[in-house]
Design a protein around this motif. Structure first.
Motif, mmCIF file in Angstrom:
data_model
loop_
_atom_site.group_PDB
_atom_site.id
_atom_site.type_symbol
_atom_site.label_atom_id
_atom_site.label_comp_id
_atom_site.label_asym_id
_atom_site.label_seq_id
_atom_site.Cartn_x
_atom_site.Cartn_y
_atom_site.Cartn_z
ATOM 1 N N THR A 217 5.986 -0.661 14.205
ATOM 2 C CA THR A 217 6.229 -1.275 12.906
ATOM 3 C C THR A 217 5.217 -2.355 12.556
ATOM 4 N N THR A 218 4.667 -3.033 13.557
ATOM 5 C CA THR A 218 3.801 -4.178 13.279
ATOM 6 C C THR A 218 2.317 -3.844 13.255
ATOM 7 N N GLN A 219 1.866 -2.897 14.058
ATOM 8 C CA GLN A 219 0.423 -2.735 14.224
ATOM 9 C C GLN A 219 -0.281 -2.021 13.082
ATOM 10 N N PHE A 220 0.345 -0.983 12.523
ATOM 11 C CA PHE A 220 -0.400 -0.030 11.705
ATOM 12 C C PHE A 220 -0.952 -0.578 10.382
ATOM 13 N N PRO A 221 -0.310 -1.559 9.683
ATOM 14 C CA PRO A 221 -0.912 -1.999 8.417
ATOM 15 C C PRO A 221 -2.329 -2.552 8.588
ATOM 16 N N ALA A 222 -2.544 -3.342 9.623
ATOM 17 C CA ALA A 222 -3.883 -3.885 9.853
ATOM 18 C C ALA A 222 -4.810 -2.832 10.435
ATOM 19 N N MET A 223 -4.300 -1.977 11.301
ATOM 20 C CA MET A 223 -5.125 -0.945 11.922
ATOM 21 C C MET A 223 -5.711 -0.007 10.873
ATOM 22 N N VAL A 224 -4.876 0.447 9.945
ATOM 23 C CA VAL A 224 -5.341 1.349 8.891
ATOM 24 C C VAL A 224 -6.387 0.664 8.019
ATOM 25 N N PHE A 225 -6.164 -0.612 7.732
ATOM 26 C CA PHE A 225 -7.074 -1.372 6.874
ATOM 27 C C PHE A 225 -8.430 -1.556 7.547
ATOM 28 N N LEU A 226 -8.414 -1.924 8.826
ATOM 29 C CA LEU A 226 -9.665 -2.179 9.534
ATOM 30 C C LEU A 226 -10.373 -0.897 9.949
ATOM 31 N N LEU A 227 -9.599 0.113 10.306
ATOM 32 C CA LEU A 227 -10.186 1.314 10.876
ATOM 33 C C LEU A 227 -10.893 2.160 9.829
ATOM 34 N N LEU A 228 -10.360 2.189 8.598
ATOM 35 C CA LEU A 228 -10.983 3.071 7.617
ATOM 36 C C LEU A 228 -10.838 2.613 6.168
ATOM 37 N N TRP A 229 -9.591 2.327 5.718
ATOM 38 C CA TRP A 229 -9.358 2.244 4.285
ATOM 39 C C TRP A 229 -9.520 0.856 3.689
ATOM 40 N N GLY A 230 -9.740 -0.171 4.493
ATOM 41 C CA GLY A 230 -9.879 -1.514 3.945
ATOM 42 C C GLY A 230 -11.108 -1.680 3.066
ATOM 43 N N LEU A 231 -12.269 -1.261 3.567
ATOM 44 C CA LEU A 231 -13.507 -1.413 2.802
ATOM 45 C C LEU A 231 -13.478 -0.614 1.502
ATOM 46 N N PRO A 232 -13.097 0.682 1.516
ATOM 47 C CA PRO A 232 -13.007 1.398 0.240
ATOM 48 C C PRO A 232 -12.007 0.775 -0.733
ATOM 49 N N PHE A 233 -10.873 0.276 -0.226
ATOM 50 C CA PHE A 233 -9.887 -0.349 -1.102
ATOM 51 C C PHE A 233 -10.453 -1.594 -1.776
ATOM 52 N N LEU A 234 -11.107 -2.434 -1.007
ATOM 53 C CA LEU A 234 -11.639 -3.681 -1.554
ATOM 54 C C LEU A 234 -12.805 -3.439 -2.503
ATOM 55 N N VAL A 235 -13.627 -2.434 -2.203
ATOM 56 C CA VAL A 235 -14.798 -2.158 -3.038
ATOM 57 C C VAL A 235 -14.413 -1.338 -4.274
ATOM 58 N N ASP A 236 -13.715 -0.221 -4.060
ATOM 59 C CA ASP A 236 -13.430 0.693 -5.159
ATOM 60 C C ASP A 236 -12.262 0.234 -6.027
ATOM 61 N N ALA A 237 -11.178 -0.228 -5.392
ATOM 62 C CA ALA A 237 -9.986 -0.589 -6.162
ATOM 63 C C ALA A 237 -10.006 -2.033 -6.639
ATOM 64 N N ALA A 244 -18.628 -9.333 0.129
ATOM 65 C CA ALA A 244 -17.324 -9.994 0.012
ATOM 66 C C ALA A 244 -16.244 -9.209 0.747
ATOM 67 N N ALA A 245 -16.294 -7.882 0.641
ATOM 68 C CA ALA A 245 -15.310 -7.055 1.344
ATOM 69 C C ALA A 245 -15.456 -7.209 2.855
ATOM 70 N N GLY A 246 -16.701 -7.221 3.332
ATOM 71 C CA GLY A 246 -16.921 -7.437 4.761
ATOM 72 C C GLY A 246 -16.421 -8.789 5.214
ATOM 73 N N GLY A 247 -16.549 -9.795 4.358
ATOM 74 C CA GLY A 247 -16.032 -11.124 4.698
ATOM 75 C C GLY A 247 -14.526 -11.131 4.852
ATOM 76 N N LEU A 248 -13.830 -10.379 4.000
ATOM 77 C CA LEU A 248 -12.373 -10.301 4.113
ATOM 78 C C LEU A 248 -11.948 -9.548 5.364
#
Length: 413
Positions: A217-237, A244-248
């Protein structure tokens, strides 16, 4: 000895998260869509999760050095092969090989810490191991992303593979499983009865199952964000630049390291803080994601900073799962129990990675719909935590009482 083990884990995390800053480049290099891109991380995590129980059994049976050495060989070959891959299929195979080697690191490091440190230091040592691993993530976001932009795909990934060669050399030359004179009891014969008994006995303990669902329950939100979808979310969405996205993403890693130190100290001194930490992190994560996804248009930078800070608590909170399983199992079963727990978060991450990719393709890159899957998995995990927490607490108290009675009976006259 423990430093060598966490050094290997540091390298493994760097390799594991390297795709997180190269997702856009990978999509261009292999000419794939969001679903196919998510398959890279999905397959890697599928192999990782599937290997957890076998690796736990092998660690209990063969010891840390052999398993760590073999894992280092596999993830180094996977990273180097990924550097040279020209086709999507070859790259997938290399990520699977990397995931297999990566799967052999963390459980080995946990067992190594259990052999070289006292039991009361277990929570802190576990959090410190996670902290060192996140430092590997920090290298990915700060260094690897810049090297990739400057040097290109093949030099970046092939050059990073040299870290695996160095880690393997240290393991082979210097690592020892345990202090001199503290060798564990000789392992039983590795057969079907042994495997079934280890898994069954570990699973019967409510603390093991509670640890799995806490990790889930605790690990996956950050794992998904860091492993793949964080950068596209911050840049595209969210319309941020790559810098700036890399800084976050870096902020998540730094927050993870701070939370890891705090959680480790708190749990080492107050064992009853385990459940409040888990439930508080789940509530904070759900709340901040709801705020970001419900925000009309693009969320302000301040809100994104809060999101990434809270996501930094997810990794340390997931480590608490091992603190539920550790007192529930004897030393000879720690590897197996840790493997079961470690399957939780990676199974949730794997499910979410796939769901986000599929929903992005189906909805025309609607990140709000895609990331809403986070709440579904959190609800499933939270229901299991609430169901098991009372049972695990009673069982742990019974074990404490039994150990005290045994200690009294063994006091010499």
């Amino acid at each position: 000895m423990w430093g060598i083990g966490v050094g290997v884990y540091f390298v493994a995390i760097t390799f594991r998260t390297s795709l997180g800053v190269a997702g856009i480049d990978a999509a261009e290099r292999f000419d794939v869509n969001a679903s196919a891109l998510s398959t890279f991380s999905l397959l890697q995590l599928l192999v990782y999760a599937g290997m957890q129980i076998p690796v736990g059994l092998l660690v209990d049976r063969w010891g840390t050095k052999r398993v760590l050495a073999f894992g280092t060989v596999l993830f180094t070959l996977g990273q180097f092969g990924f550097a040279l891959s020209e086709t999507y299929g070859t790259a997938l195979a290399c990520r699977a090989l990397l995931g297999c080697g990566d799967a052999m690191t963390f459980i080995s490091v946990l067992r190594l810490g259990g052999r070289w440190f006292s039991a009361r230091r277990g929570p802190l040592i576990g959090q410190l191991a996670g902290l060192v691993g996140m430092a590997g993530n920090l290298v990915t976001t700060l260094v690897l992303a810049r090297v990739l932009a400057a040097a290109g795909w093949t030099p970046t990934f092939a050059g990073s593979a040299l870290g695996g060669v160095l880690a393997l050399t240290l393991v082979l030359l210097f690592l020892r499983d345990h202090p001199e004179g503290h060798a564990p009891a000789p392992p039983t014969r590795l057969g079907r009865d042994y495997v079934r008994r280890q898994i069954t006995d570990a699973w019967r303990e409510p603390g093991t199952r509670l640890g799995l669902w806490a990790h889930f329950t605790t690990q996956f939100p950050a794992m998904v964000f860091l492993l793949l979808w964080g950068l596209p979310f911050l840049v595209d969405a969210q319309g941020l630049g790559r810098g700036a996205a890399g800084g976050l993403l870096t902020l998540i890693v730094l927050a993870n390291m701070v939370f890891g130190l705090v959680y480790g100290q708190v749990i080492a001194r107050h064992h009853t803080a385990r459940m409040p930490i888990v439930l508080g992190t789940v509530a904070a994560t759900a709340g901040v994601w709801a705020l970001v996804l419900a925000w009309p248009g693009r969320a302000p930078m301040a809100v994104l900073v809060v999101l990434c800070t809270v996501l930094g608590a997810c990794g340390p909170a997931s480590m608490v799962g091992f603190d539920f399983a550790r007192p529930a199992n004897p030393p000879e079963r720690q590897g197996t129990a840790s493997g079961i727990v470690n399957m939780g978060g990676f199974t949730a991450s794997m499910t979410t990675l796939l769901a986000v990719g599929v929903l992005l393709d189906l909805t025309g890159d609607d990140y709000r719909a895609a990331f809403s899957t986070i709440f579904v998995l959190q609800a499933v995990g939270l229901s299991q935590i609430l169901r098991l927490r009372g049972r695990a607490r009673r069982r742990e108290r019974e074990r404490v009482v039994a150990s005290r009675v045994e200690a009294v009976h063994h006091v010499p006259a």
